[in-house]
Write a protein that holds these residues in place. Structure first.
Motif, PDB file in Angstrom:
ATOM      1  N   THR A  48       0.833  -1.214   0.000  1.00  0.00           N
ATOM      2  CA  THR A  48       0.000   0.000   0.000  1.00  0.00           C
ATOM      3  C   THR A  48       0.867   1.264   0.000  1.00  0.00           C
ATOM      4  O   THR A  48       0.508   2.258  -0.626  1.00  0.00           O
ATOM      5  CB  THR A  48      -0.966   0.019   1.202  1.00  0.00           C
ATOM      6  N   ALA A  49       2.013   1.226   0.686  1.00  0.00           N
ATOM      7  CA  ALA A  49       2.913   2.387   0.675  1.00  0.00           C
ATOM      8  C   ALA A  49       3.469   2.616  -0.725  1.00  0.00           C
ATOM      9  O   ALA A  49       3.519   3.754  -1.212  1.00  0.00           O
ATOM     10  CB  ALA A  49       4.045   2.190   1.684  1.00  0.00           C
ATOM     11  N   LEU A  50       3.890   1.531  -1.388  1.00  0.00           N
ATOM     12  CA  LEU A  50       4.407   1.657  -2.754  1.00  0.00           C
ATOM     13  C   LEU A  50       3.309   2.102  -3.720  1.00  0.00           C
ATOM     14  O   LEU A  50       3.562   2.913  -4.618  1.00  0.00           O
ATOM     15  CB  LEU A  50       5.017   0.338  -3.214  1.00  0.00           C
ATOM     16  N   ILE A  55       1.041   6.350  -7.129  1.00  0.00           N
ATOM     17  CA  ILE A  55      -0.073   7.241  -7.493  1.00  0.00           C
ATOM     18  C   ILE A  55       0.356   8.701  -7.339  1.00  0.00           C
ATOM     19  O   ILE A  55       0.090   9.531  -8.217  1.00  0.00           O
ATOM     20  CB  ILE A  55      -1.321   6.921  -6.643  1.00  0.00           C
ATOM     21  N   SER A  56       1.034   9.027  -6.247  1.00  0.00           N
ATOM     22  CA  SER A  56       1.518  10.401  -6.041  1.00  0.00           C
ATOM     23  C   SER A  56       2.507  10.797  -7.131  1.00  0.00           C
ATOM     24  O   SER A  56       2.484  11.929  -7.622  1.00  0.00           O
ATOM     25  CB  SER A  56       2.193  10.533  -4.683  1.00  0.00           C
ATOM     26  N   ARG A  63       1.053  16.768 -13.494  1.00  0.00           N
ATOM     27  CA  ARG A  63       1.077  18.206 -13.191  1.00  0.00           C
ATOM     28  C   ARG A  63       2.288  18.884 -13.820  1.00  0.00           C
ATOM     29  O   ARG A  63       2.202  20.004 -14.319  1.00  0.00           O
ATOM     30  CB  ARG A  63       1.068  18.431 -11.684  1.00  0.00           C
ATOM     31  N   ALA A  64       3.436  18.205 -13.779  1.00  0.00           N
ATOM     32  CA  ALA A  64       4.652  18.770 -14.377  1.00  0.00           C
ATOM     33  C   ALA A  64       4.505  18.883 -15.894  1.00  0.00           C
ATOM     34  O   ALA A  64       4.916  19.887 -16.489  1.00  0.00           O
ATOM     35  CB  ALA A  64       5.862  17.903 -14.027  1.00  0.00           C
TER      36      ALA A  64
END
Length: 112
Positions: A48-50, A55-56, A63-64
């Motif tokens: 879940t952390a990965l 996703i982030s 956005r970039a």
């Protein structure tokens, strides 16, 4: 400097997640939409952390890309406006050159 702080905080966060995952070694039931699995909690936490990091990362990448497109459009607009300004300055200089000799002639004619 901001990038360095971001990297330091990311590494610190990763260490905290790793320690938390190592402390939770017992197996748990994980219910998916399509099934159920019996997995060690460490795998669930790390996965879940990965997944959250991925996703982030994708959101930041999009956005970039959007920001770079906007920057390129604004650069094109700025170049076009600089060309317009240069053209107008050349026209003004040409008009001043046409008017300038008339002023000099008037001064010469008015002198005794």
């Amino acid at each position: 400097m901001k990038m360095q702080w971001s990297l330091i905080l990311s590494i610190l966060f990763a260490i905290i997640i790793a320690v938390f995952a190592i402390l939770n070694m017992e197996s748990v039931n994980v219910n998916y939409l399509f099934g159920e699995a019996h997995l060690p909690l460490i795998l669930v936490i790390l996965f879940t952390a990965l997944l959250g990091a991925a996703i982030s990362g994708f959101i930041a990448m999009f956005r970039a890309i959007h920001a770079n497109r906007q920057i390129n459009e604004l650069k094109k607009e700025m170049t076009a406006k600089e060309i317009t300004i240069a053209t107008q300055q050349n026209e003004i200089a040409a008009l001043q050159h046409l008017v300038q000799p008339e002023i000099n002639v008037d001064k010469v004619e008015g002198e005794p």
